[in-house]
Write a protein that holds these residues in place. Structure first.
Motif, PDB file in Angstrom:
ATOM      1  N   ARG A   1       0.715  -1.117   0.037  1.00  0.00           N
ATOM      2  CA  ARG A   1       0.597   0.453  -0.047  1.00  0.00           C
ATOM      3  C   ARG A   1       0.736   0.800  -0.053  1.00  0.00           C
ATOM      4  O   ARG A   1       1.771   1.031   0.506  1.00  0.00           O
ATOM      5  N   TYR A   2       0.304   2.074  -0.590  1.00  0.00           N
ATOM      6  CA  TYR A   2       1.023   3.372  -0.907  1.00  0.00           C
ATOM      7  C   TYR A   2       0.697   4.506   0.901  1.00  0.00           C
ATOM      8  O   TYR A   2       0.300   4.352   1.260  1.00  0.00           O
ATOM      9  N   VAL A   3       2.045   4.905   0.786  1.00  0.00           N
ATOM     10  CA  VAL A   3       2.054   5.196   1.892  1.00  0.00           C
ATOM     11  C   VAL A   3       2.560   7.028   1.607  1.00  0.00           C
ATOM     12  O   VAL A   3       3.823   7.301   1.073  1.00  0.00           O
ATOM     13  N   GLU A   4       2.766   8.010   1.862  1.00  0.00           N
ATOM     14  CA  GLU A   4       2.660   9.356   1.556  1.00  0.00           C
ATOM     15  C   GLU A   4       3.814   9.843   2.774  1.00  0.00           C
ATOM     16  O   GLU A   4       2.895  10.469   3.874  1.00  0.00           O
ATOM     17  N   GLU A   5       5.145   9.978   2.238  1.00  0.00           N
ATOM     18  CA  GLU A   5       5.966   9.960   3.313  1.00  0.00           C
ATOM     19  C   GLU A   5       6.106  11.807   4.016  1.00  0.00           C
ATOM     20  O   GLU A   5       6.899  11.951   4.745  1.00  0.00           O
ATOM     21  N   ARG A   6       5.541  12.181   3.157  1.00  0.00           N
ATOM     22  CA  ARG A   6       5.645  14.000   3.558  1.00  0.00           C
ATOM     23  C   ARG A   6       4.224  14.540   3.506  1.00  0.00           C
ATOM     24  O   ARG A   6       4.365  15.021   2.920  1.00  0.00           O
ATOM     25  N   PRO A   7       3.463  13.860   4.321  1.00  0.00           N
ATOM     26  CA  PRO A   7       2.391  14.634   4.145  1.00  0.00           C
ATOM     27  C   PRO A   7       1.880  15.921   4.367  1.00  0.00           C
ATOM     28  O   PRO A   7       0.674  16.261   3.806  1.00  0.00           O
ATOM     29  N   ASP A   8       2.903  16.584   5.021  1.00  0.00           N
ATOM     30  CA  ASP A   8       2.260  17.663   4.972  1.00  0.00           C
ATOM     31  C   ASP A   8       2.851  18.892   4.467  1.00  0.00           C
ATOM     32  O   ASP A   8       3.229  20.274   4.122  1.00  0.00           O
ATOM     33  N   GLU A   9       3.832  18.103   3.270  1.00  0.00           N
ATOM     34  CA  GLU A   9       4.220  18.765   2.573  1.00  0.00           C
ATOM     35  C   GLU A   9       3.113  19.866   1.379  1.00  0.00           C
ATOM     36  O   GLU A   9       2.410  18.934   1.254  1.00  0.00           O
ATOM     37  N   PRO A  10       3.906  20.891   0.887  1.00  0.00           N
ATOM     38  CA  PRO A  10       3.076  21.468  -0.620  1.00  0.00           C
ATOM     39  C   PRO A  10       2.618  20.041  -1.487  1.00  0.00           C
ATOM     40  O   PRO A  10       3.541  19.646  -1.462  1.00  0.00           O
ATOM     41  N   TRP A  11       1.124  19.975  -1.610  1.00  0.00           N
ATOM     42  CA  TRP A  11       0.987  19.198  -2.965  1.00  0.00           C
ATOM     43  C   TRP A  11       1.793  18.920  -3.998  1.00  0.00           C
ATOM     44  O   TRP A  11       2.224  17.881  -4.544  1.00  0.00           O
ATOM     45  N   TRP A  12       2.593  20.293  -4.873  1.00  0.00           N
ATOM     46  CA  TRP A  12       3.476  20.349  -5.851  1.00  0.00           C
ATOM     47  C   TRP A  12       4.792  19.991  -5.265  1.00  0.00           C
ATOM     48  O   TRP A  12       5.943  19.942  -6.318  1.00  0.00           O
TER      49      TRP A  12
ATOM     50  N   PHE B   1      -2.356  13.005  -2.526  1.00  0.00           N
ATOM     51  CA  PHE B   1      -1.530  12.057  -2.730  1.00  0.00           C
ATOM     52  C   PHE B   1      -1.545  10.281  -1.564  1.00  0.00           C
ATOM     53  O   PHE B   1      -2.087   9.453  -1.777  1.00  0.00           O
ATOM     54  N   GLY B   2      -1.810  11.118  -0.366  1.00  0.00           N
ATOM     55  CA  GLY B   2      -2.679  10.147   0.836  1.00  0.00           C
ATOM     56  C   GLY B   2      -3.594  10.084   0.987  1.00  0.00           C
ATOM     57  O   GLY B   2      -3.838   9.533   2.336  1.00  0.00           O
ATOM     58  N   THR B   3      -4.150  10.020   0.914  1.00  0.00           N
ATOM     59  CA  THR B   3      -5.707  10.215   1.227  1.00  0.00           C
ATOM     60  C   THR B   3      -6.403   9.710   0.040  1.00  0.00           C
ATOM     61  O   THR B   3      -6.599  10.066  -1.337  1.00  0.00           O
ATOM     62  N   PRO B   4      -7.981   8.523   0.052  1.00  0.00           N
ATOM     63  CA  PRO B   4      -8.067   8.297  -0.878  1.00  0.00           C
ATOM     64  C   PRO B   4      -9.540   8.764  -1.526  1.00  0.00           C
ATOM     65  O   PRO B   4      -9.995  10.493  -0.703  1.00  0.00           O
ATOM     66  N   HIS B   5      -9.646   9.556  -2.806  1.00  0.00           N
ATOM     67  CA  HIS B   5     -10.528  10.210  -3.105  1.00  0.00           C
ATOM     68  C   HIS B   5     -10.999   9.119  -4.751  1.00  0.00           C
ATOM     69  O   HIS B   5     -11.090   8.426  -4.940  1.00  0.00           O
ATOM     70  N   PRO B   6     -12.805   9.846  -4.688  1.00  0.00           N
ATOM     71  CA  PRO B   6     -13.074   9.827  -6.020  1.00  0.00           C
ATOM     72  C   PRO B   6     -12.416   9.594  -7.175  1.00  0.00           C
ATOM     73  O   PRO B   6     -12.060  10.908  -7.720  1.00  0.00           O
ATOM     74  N   THR B   7     -12.492   8.711  -7.475  1.00  0.00           N
ATOM     75  CA  THR B   7     -11.303   8.982  -9.513  1.00  0.00           C
ATOM     76  C   THR B   7     -12.095   8.015 -10.661  1.00  0.00           C
ATOM     77  O   THR B   7     -12.569   7.331 -10.127  1.00  0.00           O
ATOM     78  N   ALA B   8     -11.468   9.101 -10.938  1.00  0.00           N
ATOM     79  CA  ALA B   8     -11.728   8.121 -12.591  1.00  0.00           C
ATOM     80  C   ALA B   8     -10.733   7.926 -13.865  1.00  0.00           C
ATOM     81  O   ALA B   8     -10.409   8.779 -13.597  1.00  0.00           O
ATOM     82  N   SER B   9     -10.439   7.352 -14.781  1.00  0.00           N
ATOM     83  CA  SER B   9     -10.051   7.537 -15.731  1.00  0.00           C
ATOM     84  C   SER B   9     -10.425   8.090 -16.998  1.00  0.00           C
ATOM     85  O   SER B   9     -11.806   7.957 -17.518  1.00  0.00           O
ATOM     86  N   VAL B  10      -9.918   9.159 -17.142  1.00  0.00           N
ATOM     87  CA  VAL B  10     -10.246  10.318 -18.273  1.00  0.00           C
ATOM     88  C   VAL B  10      -9.289  10.434 -19.463  1.00  0.00           C
ATOM     89  O   VAL B  10      -8.101  10.351 -19.428  1.00  0.00           O
ATOM     90  N   PRO B  11     -10.239  10.079 -20.934  1.00  0.00           N
ATOM     91  CA  PRO B  11      -8.945  10.056 -22.307  1.00  0.00           C
ATOM     92  C   PRO B  11      -8.393  11.410 -22.122  1.00  0.00           C
ATOM     93  O   PRO B  11      -9.327  12.500 -21.772  1.00  0.00           O
ATOM     94  N   TRP B  12      -6.417  10.765 -22.876  1.00  0.00           N
ATOM     95  CA  TRP B  12      -6.266  12.819 -22.759  1.00  0.00           C
ATOM     96  C   TRP B  12      -7.268  13.201 -24.146  1.00  0.00           C
ATOM     97  O   TRP B  12      -7.776  12.846 -24.540  1.00  0.00           O
ATOM     98  N   PRO B  13      -7.421  14.867 -23.441  1.00  0.00           N
ATOM     99  CA  PRO B  13      -8.063  15.647 -24.796  1.00  0.00           C
ATOM    100  C   PRO B  13      -7.834  15.753 -26.583  1.00  0.00           C
ATOM    101  O   PRO B  13      -6.200  15.001 -26.456  1.00  0.00           O
ATOM    102  N   ARG B  14      -8.150  15.795 -27.116  1.00  0.00           N
ATOM    103  CA  ARG B  14      -7.504  15.832 -28.395  1.00  0.00           C
ATOM    104  C   ARG B  14      -7.766  17.208 -29.103  1.00  0.00           C
ATOM    105  O   ARG B  14      -9.139  17.903 -28.933  1.00  0.00           O
TER     106      ARG B  14
END
Length: 209
Positions: free
Chosen positions: A31-42, A196-209
């Motif tokens: 399982r993924y573990v976010e090691e820097r949870p308090d850092e800015p998302w970027w 990155f460290g919290t589950p969210h509703p997620t979908a696979s979205v095709p790349w725009p053309r």
């Protein structure tokens, strides 16, 4: 995004195995573990779109994107499956806003999409790729009011500079500055743990053309 803003499909696929946008630190169980949870998302994000829509709810945002929120599976972005010509898109509910996170995707920075989202509330989208092609867009009420490339335009671009841009030095850290600007404009300050460290509703979205 294709063309001026997007990547060719071959290069985008090649980077999937090494995306720094979703660096993994797995436990023995995998399982993924976010090691820097308090850092800015970027921090260390390599290719990403982050779009923040103020005053909207997650069902409204999903509807604009052509998604069924109820059908989106909660998952960690680093564990989201990849498909050919598509990438994960996650909806993050935060106080007073919805954030849309797209590793290796650029759906919500498309002009038609960002203006549609802005009919729900002020919308600020930030995109960049590994080649430092970037875009920062602010839209409100169905109109783009600010649009520039943080790397190339250095504060120029389309529209009147925002008050929150005062004092920004657009140099080597242009992407970091743009992400911090997005946070100042929206009042939404996201961390790596939230994105990155919290589950969210997620979908696979095709790349725009």
């Amino acid at each position: 995004m294709g063309g001026e803003w997007g990547d060719d499909d071959e290069n985008a696929r090649a980077r999937r195995a090494n995306l720094e946008a979703v660096p993994a630190a797995a436990t023995g169980g995998g399982r993924y573990v976010e090691e820097r949870p308090d850092e800015p998302w970027w921090l260390d994000a390599d290719e990403m779109t982050m779009t923040i829509v103020l005053g909207a709810d997650v069902d409204e945002v999903a509807g604009v994107l052509g998604l069924d929120h109820a059908a989106m599976a909660p998952m960690l972005l680093p564990e989201a499956p990849w498909q050919d010509d598509a990438s994960p898109l996650a909806l993050l509910e935060v106080p007073g806003a919805v954030a849309v996170a797209e590793p290796n995707g650029w759906t919500t920075v498309q002009p038609d999409t960002v203006t549609a989202l802005s009919r729900l509330g002020l919308t600020v989208a930030l995109y960049w790729n590994v080649n430092l092609v970037a875009r920062f867009v602010v839209a409100d009420g169905g109109q783009i009011v600010r649009d520039f490339d943080p790397v190339v335009d250095a504060g120029e671009g389309t529209g009147t500079p925002l008050p929150q841009e005062d004092g920004v030095v657009w140099g080597l850290d242009a992407i970091d500055e743009a992400a911090a600007l997005q946070a100042r404009v929206t009042g939404v300050h996201l961390t790596r743990g939230q994105v990155f460290g919290t589950p969210h509703p997620t979908a696979s979205v095709p790349w725009p053309r």
